[in-house]
Design a protein around this motif. Structure first.
Motif, PDB file in Angstrom:
ATOM      1  N   ASP A  59     -32.430   7.840 -20.446  1.00  0.00           N
ATOM      2  CA  ASP A  59     -31.693   6.590 -20.294  1.00  0.00           C
ATOM      3  C   ASP A  59     -32.616   5.588 -19.616  1.00  0.00           C
ATOM      4  O   ASP A  59     -33.831   5.793 -19.583  1.00  0.00           O
ATOM      5  CB  ASP A  59     -30.378   6.800 -19.526  1.00  0.00           C
ATOM      6  N   ASP A  60     -32.062   4.526 -19.055  1.00  0.00           N
ATOM      7  CA  ASP A  60     -32.908   3.459 -18.511  1.00  0.00           C
ATOM      8  C   ASP A  60     -33.575   3.828 -17.194  1.00  0.00           C
ATOM      9  O   ASP A  60     -34.399   3.058 -16.698  1.00  0.00           O
ATOM     10  CB  ASP A  60     -32.063   2.193 -18.319  1.00  0.00           C
ATOM     11  N   SER A  61     -33.244   4.985 -16.623  1.00  0.00           N
ATOM     12  CA  SER A  61     -33.827   5.335 -15.328  1.00  0.00           C
ATOM     13  C   SER A  61     -34.183   6.812 -15.199  1.00  0.00           C
ATOM     14  O   SER A  61     -34.560   7.249 -14.119  1.00  0.00           O
ATOM     15  CB  SER A  61     -32.860   4.950 -14.199  1.00  0.00           C
ATOM     16  N   THR A  62     -34.086   7.580 -16.285  1.00  0.00           N
ATOM     17  CA  THR A  62     -34.312   9.022 -16.212  1.00  0.00           C
ATOM     18  C   THR A  62     -35.216   9.480 -17.341  1.00  0.00           C
ATOM     19  O   THR A  62     -35.048   9.048 -18.484  1.00  0.00           O
ATOM     20  CB  THR A  62     -32.981   9.793 -16.311  1.00  0.00           C
ATOM     21  N   THR A  63     -36.151  10.354 -17.018  1.00  0.00           N
ATOM     22  CA  THR A  63     -36.988  10.980 -18.039  1.00  0.00           C
ATOM     23  C   THR A  63     -36.856  12.498 -17.958  1.00  0.00           C
ATOM     24  O   THR A  63     -36.750  13.065 -16.875  1.00  0.00           O
ATOM     25  CB  THR A  63     -38.470  10.620 -17.889  1.00  0.00           C
ATOM     26  N   LYS A  64     -36.844  13.096 -19.126  1.00  0.00           N
ATOM     27  CA  LYS A  64     -36.983  14.551 -19.237  1.00  0.00           C
ATOM     28  C   LYS A  64     -38.393  14.773 -19.762  1.00  0.00           C
ATOM     29  O   LYS A  64     -38.725  14.331 -20.865  1.00  0.00           O
ATOM     30  CB  LYS A  64     -35.939  15.132 -20.189  1.00  0.00           C
ATOM     31  N   ASN A  65     -39.209  15.430 -18.981  1.00  0.00           N
ATOM     32  CA  ASN A  65     -40.634  15.538 -19.289  1.00  0.00           C
ATOM     33  C   ASN A  65     -40.982  16.940 -19.780  1.00  0.00           C
ATOM     34  O   ASN A  65     -40.490  17.940 -19.247  1.00  0.00           O
ATOM     35  CB  ASN A  65     -41.449  15.205 -18.039  1.00  0.00           C
ATOM     36  N   PHE A  66     -41.844  16.980 -20.780  1.00  0.00           N
ATOM     37  CA  PHE A  66     -42.245  18.245 -21.387  1.00  0.00           C
ATOM     38  C   PHE A  66     -43.754  18.418 -21.223  1.00  0.00           C
ATOM     39  O   PHE A  66     -44.520  17.475 -21.439  1.00  0.00           O
ATOM     40  CB  PHE A  66     -41.894  18.254 -22.869  1.00  0.00           C
TER      41      PHE A  66
ATOM     42  N   TRP B   1     -40.352   0.525  -7.577  1.00  0.00           N
ATOM     43  CA  TRP B   1     -39.240  -0.336  -7.952  1.00  0.00           C
ATOM     44  C   TRP B   1     -39.741  -1.742  -8.202  1.00  0.00           C
ATOM     45  O   TRP B   1     -40.697  -2.186  -7.570  1.00  0.00           O
ATOM     46  CB  TRP B   1     -38.149  -0.319  -6.864  1.00  0.00           C
ATOM     47  N   PRO B   2     -39.159  -2.421  -9.176  1.00  0.00           N
ATOM     48  CA  PRO B   2     -38.150  -1.866 -10.068  1.00  0.00           C
ATOM     49  C   PRO B   2     -38.721  -0.726 -10.901  1.00  0.00           C
ATOM     50  O   PRO B   2     -39.936  -0.590 -11.028  1.00  0.00           O
ATOM     51  CB  PRO B   2     -37.752  -3.058 -10.933  1.00  0.00           C
ATOM     52  N   GLN B   3     -37.835   0.062 -11.472  1.00  0.00           N
ATOM     53  CA  GLN B   3     -38.311   1.194 -12.267  1.00  0.00           C
ATOM     54  C   GLN B   3     -39.015   0.735 -13.541  1.00  0.00           C
ATOM     55  O   GLN B   3     -39.951   1.380 -14.006  1.00  0.00           O
ATOM     56  CB  GLN B   3     -37.144   2.122 -12.612  1.00  0.00           C
ATOM     57  N   ASP B   4     -38.586  -0.371 -14.105  1.00  0.00           N
ATOM     58  CA  ASP B   4     -39.245  -0.902 -15.291  1.00  0.00           C
ATOM     59  C   ASP B   4     -40.590  -1.514 -14.926  1.00  0.00           C
ATOM     60  O   ASP B   4     -40.783  -2.012 -13.796  1.00  0.00           O
ATOM     61  CB  ASP B   4     -38.371  -1.968 -15.951  1.00  0.00           C
TER      62      ASP B   4
END
Length: 355
Positions: free
Chosen positions: A256-263, A297-300
């Motif tokens: 989503d706009d603030s979460t990553t699932k990393n592989f 911050w900001p995260q973007d």
């Protein structure tokens, strides 16, 4: 008076392939070992499953009364809704309505389905195939029989995929976040390297300093990067200590706009030691990075940050992201051109340079 931050346009990311789960995660998600499993990609709730020999992804919402299909099961090669038993085929089309088996199935009894493939032990999804000019990212060790390949468990960060990409390719942070782990703190001044764009990838080479006092598990040597846009990094390291090849393939899923699932997939040519020595080392490095990246911050990514010459990799990355975002608004041909037109700075030759 405070103003709300401008929402970043991420619509262009829907044209790319993103990993959403490991095959192992899907197999563990349900006693059947074929799913279903709920995942989120770019704020879109998706159900994935293996129907027969085909991996599928579709909207995680039954067309009937909006129950999550991921709470159901695979039945007769279809995904069955847990609420009323409606069954959906590989195309997301309802084929069975148990409550009225003799009635025609409404044409609207379908859910959106998405491109879905398995590669490297990961399940990849592309939300929008209309431009059809993107590929599943490149992993250099995939077809190399000399390499031992290990798929680590995914790790979650409260950070954007853009921030994670920049962290993984940032030469200047090694001496400060990873002193004694991955780098010698006395080597704080990295080189500025030429960067080439070839077939949707950034390619560049970084010769790390020699004779640093770091653990044997640290993959230090000649760093060769193949970074498939927008979030995949294939780092091949020719290690100084053993003259062997070590590959790190890291790719972030924008949940989503603030979460990553990393592989992370790693591969090594010299494989007479335990996988867990390397897994533990990778986890230590990630644990050093995570609190700092989550603190940004900001995260973007924001244009008011001050850059210097040694930030070239991130500056060029941001530039390419902007070009892709703007090209997406113009249409398929503009997007294809922005992604695939080569730009060569180095004197290296590429056998796969097709334009």
């Amino acid at each position: 008076m405070q103003h709300e931050p401008t929402k970043v346009d991420r619509d262009y990311l829907r044209h790319f392939w993103h990993p959403v789960a490991t095959v192992t995660e899907l197999e563990k998600a349900h006693p059947s070992s074929v799913g279903p499993m709920g995942v989120t990609l770019l704020n879109e709730q998706i159900v994935i499953a293996k129907l027969g020999e085909q991996y599928v992804a579709m909207r995680d919402r039954c067309a009937h009364r909006s129950a999550k299909l991921s709470c159901g099961k695979v039945q007769d090669g279809r995904i069955q809704c847990p609420y009323h038993g409606w069954q959906y085929d590989t195309k997301g089309v309802c084929q069975v309505i148990p409550a009225c088996p003799d009635n025609p199935i409404p044409n609207k009894a379908r859910v959106a389905n998405f491109d879905c493939e398995e590669r490297y032990g990961l399940i990849w999804v592309r939300l929008d195939s209309s431009y059809d000019c993107t590929q599943i990212p490149y992993f250099s060790a995939a077809e190399n029989p000399r390499m031992r390949i290990v798929v680590q468990d995914p790790y979650w960060w409260k950070a954007t995929a853009e921030r994670r990409w920049e962290n993984f390719t940032d030469f200047s942070h090694f001496a400060f976040i990873h002193p004694g782990t991955l780098f010698d703190p006395n080597n704080a001044e990295p080189p500025v390297v030429p960067m080439d764009r070839v077939n949707g990838q950034f390619r560049f080479i970084y010769e790390t300093p020699q004779d640093m006092n770091v653990p044997d598990q640290a993959p230090i040597g000649t760093f060769s990067y193949h970074c498939s846009m927008p979030f995949a990094i294939n780092l091949a390291v020719k290690k100084y200590t053993s003259d062997s090849l070590h590959v790190l393939f890291n790719v972030s899923c924008p949940v989503d706009d603030s979460t990553t699932k990393n592989f992370l997939i790693f591969a090594r040519e010299q494989a007479d030691d335990s996988d867990y020595l390397h897994i533990a080392f990778n986890n230590v490095v990630f644990a050093e990075d995570q609190p700092v990246i989550e603190s940004q911050w900001p995260q973007d990514l924001t244009s008011d940050e001050v850059s210097v010459v040694t930030d070239k990799v991130s500056v060029q990355y941001r530039k390419w992201l902007r070009e892709l975002r703007e090209a997406n608004r113009e249409g398929r041909e503009a997007f294809r051109k922005a992604l695939l037109d080569p730009q060569i700075e180095s004197n290296r030759k590429y056998a796969d340079l097709t334009q």
